[in-house]
Design a protein around this motif. Structure first.
Motif, PDB file in Angstrom:
ATOM      1  N   LEU A  26      33.966  38.095  51.814  1.00 27.86           N
ATOM      2  CA  LEU A  26      34.028  39.559  51.881  1.00 27.86           C
ATOM      3  C   LEU A  26      35.457  40.042  51.659  1.00 27.86           C
ATOM      4  CD1 LEU A  26      32.559  42.228  52.440  1.00 27.86           C
ATOM      5  CD2 LEU A  26      33.033  41.875  54.870  1.00 27.86           C
ATOM      6  N   ARG A  27      36.405  39.379  52.290  1.00 28.45           N
ATOM      7  CA  ARG A  27      37.815  39.752  52.130  1.00 28.45           C
ATOM      8  C   ARG A  27      38.289  39.545  50.687  1.00 28.45           C
ATOM      9  NH1 ARG A  27      43.008  37.050  54.970  1.00 28.45           N
ATOM     10  NH2 ARG A  27      44.500  38.609  54.304  1.00 28.45           N
ATOM     11  N   GLY A  28      37.886  38.434  50.066  1.00 29.61           N
ATOM     12  CA  GLY A  28      38.278  38.175  48.679  1.00 29.61           C
ATOM     13  C   GLY A  28      37.702  39.201  47.714  1.00 29.61           C
ATOM     14  N   ALA A  29      36.437  39.584  47.905  1.00 31.65           N
ATOM     15  CA  ALA A  29      35.808  40.574  47.028  1.00 31.65           C
ATOM     16  C   ALA A  29      36.460  41.942  47.196  1.00 31.65           C
ATOM     17  CB  ALA A  29      34.317  40.656  47.323  1.00 31.65           C
ATOM     18  N   LYS A  30      36.697  42.348  48.437  1.00 31.59           N
ATOM     19  CA  LYS A  30      37.329  43.649  48.678  1.00 31.59           C
ATOM     20  C   LYS A  30      38.765  43.672  48.157  1.00 31.59           C
ATOM     21  CE  LYS A  30      34.723  45.447  52.563  1.00 31.59           C
ATOM     22  NZ  LYS A  30      34.775  45.918  53.948  1.00 31.59           N
ATOM     23  N   ARG A  31      39.467  42.573  48.302  1.00 36.39           N
ATOM     24  CA  ARG A  31      40.837  42.494  47.821  1.00 36.39           C
ATOM     25  C   ARG A  31      40.892  42.641  46.304  1.00 36.39           C
ATOM     26  NH1 ARG A  31      44.501  37.299  49.070  1.00 36.39           N
ATOM     27  NH2 ARG A  31      44.713  38.306  51.084  1.00 36.39           N
ATOM     28  N   CYS A  32      40.000  41.982  45.610  1.00 32.87           N
ATOM     29  CA  CYS A  32      39.989  42.044  44.145  1.00 32.87           C
ATOM     30  C   CYS A  32      39.641  43.452  43.659  1.00 32.87           C
ATOM     31  CB  CYS A  32      39.003  41.028  43.590  1.00 32.87           C
ATOM     32  SG  CYS A  32      39.029  40.889  41.798  1.00 32.87           S
ATOM     33  N   ILE A  33      38.583  44.047  44.195  1.00 30.63           N
ATOM     34  CA  ILE A  33      38.198  45.403  43.786  1.00 30.63           C
ATOM     35  C   ILE A  33      39.284  46.403  44.171  1.00 30.63           C
ATOM     36  CG2 ILE A  33      36.540  47.282  44.202  1.00 30.63           C
ATOM     37  CD1 ILE A  33      35.276  45.235  42.450  1.00 30.63           C
ATOM     38  N   GLY A  34      39.919  46.185  45.303  1.00 32.20           N
ATOM     39  CA  GLY A  34      40.979  47.088  45.753  1.00 32.20           C
ATOM     40  C   GLY A  34      42.208  47.067  44.859  1.00 32.20           C
ATOM     41  N   ARG A  35      42.424  45.983  44.145  1.00 31.35           N
ATOM     42  CA  ARG A  35      43.588  45.880  43.256  1.00 31.35           C
ATOM     43  C   ARG A  35      43.390  46.595  41.928  1.00 31.35           C
ATOM     44  NH1 ARG A  35      45.861  39.742  44.161  1.00 31.35           N
ATOM     45  NH2 ARG A  35      46.512  40.112  46.304  1.00 31.35           N
ATOM     46  N   LEU A  36      42.166  46.955  41.607  1.00 30.05           N
ATOM     47  CA  LEU A  36      41.921  47.687  40.366  1.00 30.05           C
ATOM     48  C   LEU A  36      42.548  49.064  40.465  1.00 30.05           C
ATOM     49  CD1 LEU A  36      38.153  46.835  39.815  1.00 30.05           C
ATOM     50  CD2 LEU A  36      40.078  45.906  38.570  1.00 30.05           C
ATOM     51  N   GLY A  37      43.207  49.490  39.421  1.00 29.31           N
ATOM     52  CA  GLY A  37      43.773  50.827  39.454  1.00 29.31           C
ATOM     53  C   GLY A  37      44.912  51.003  38.487  1.00 29.31           C
ATOM     54  N   LEU A  38      45.728  51.983  38.771  1.00 25.12           N
ATOM     55  CA  LEU A  38      46.796  52.406  37.876  1.00 25.12           C
ATOM     56  C   LEU A  38      47.852  51.317  37.658  1.00 25.12           C
ATOM     57  CD1 LEU A  38      47.805  54.779  36.225  1.00 25.12           C
ATOM     58  CD2 LEU A  38      49.058  55.550  38.219  1.00 25.12           C
TER      59      LEU A  38
END
Length: 156
Positions: free
Chosen positions: A110-122
């Motif tokens: 769960l932490r790995g998935a949230k971390r990866c999606i959270g890094r998407l951006g500008l």
């Protein structure tokens, strides 16, 4: 009577060799993993199998696939969310499935998935590759959806 025994033993050897073929063993393990996912994740259904990939269906994901072992990876889990910012149910589904497929504790996946999606951006862009707990995680985002792919290499 002595003529039939060698024929029976030869037929048994041929049958045993066909059953022990490496291609069928991989498919069986992948089918077993898909059945295990279905048994442990509520609402998950198993779809068709095409080209070493088992298509799964769940209400929390737009698309869900389980990739069977190949020359370079042990397994792969691919999921696509309906929106650019996935809902918590999507993360729970991905974490539960990854925990079963890769035998890692669910809080870690769960932490790995949230971390990866959270890094998407500008700053990092809309395609991010990361490693977490010996897993290769790749997240991608378009204007309408986000996807995550989790795999582990054969050498790990």
């Amino acid at each position: 009577m002595s003529i039939c025994v060698p024929r029976l033993s030869a037929a048994a050897l041929v049958l045993a060799a066909m059953l022990a073929a490496p291609g069928s063993a991989r498919a069986d393990r992948c089918d077993d993993t898909a059945a295990q996912l279905k048994g442990q994740i509520e609402g998950l259904t198993i779809g068709k199998t095409v080209a070493n990939t088992i298509y799964l269906d769940h209400p929390a994901a737009k698309q869900l696939r389980l990739g069977c072992p190949s020359r370079t990876i042990s397994n792969e889990l691919f999921a696509t969310a309906d929106s650019r910012k996935p809902q918590p149910a999507f993360f729970e589904l991905v974490a539960s499935a990854a925990a079963i497929v890769f035998t890692i504790p669910k809080p870690d996946t769960l932490r790995g998935a949230k971390r990866c999606i959270g890094r998407l951006g500008l700053l990092r862009g809309d395609d991010v590759k990361t490693r977490f707990r010996r897993l290769d995680i790749r997240c991608n985002r378009t204007k309408t959806e986000a996807s995550i792919s989790i795999s582990r290499g054969k050498d790990e």
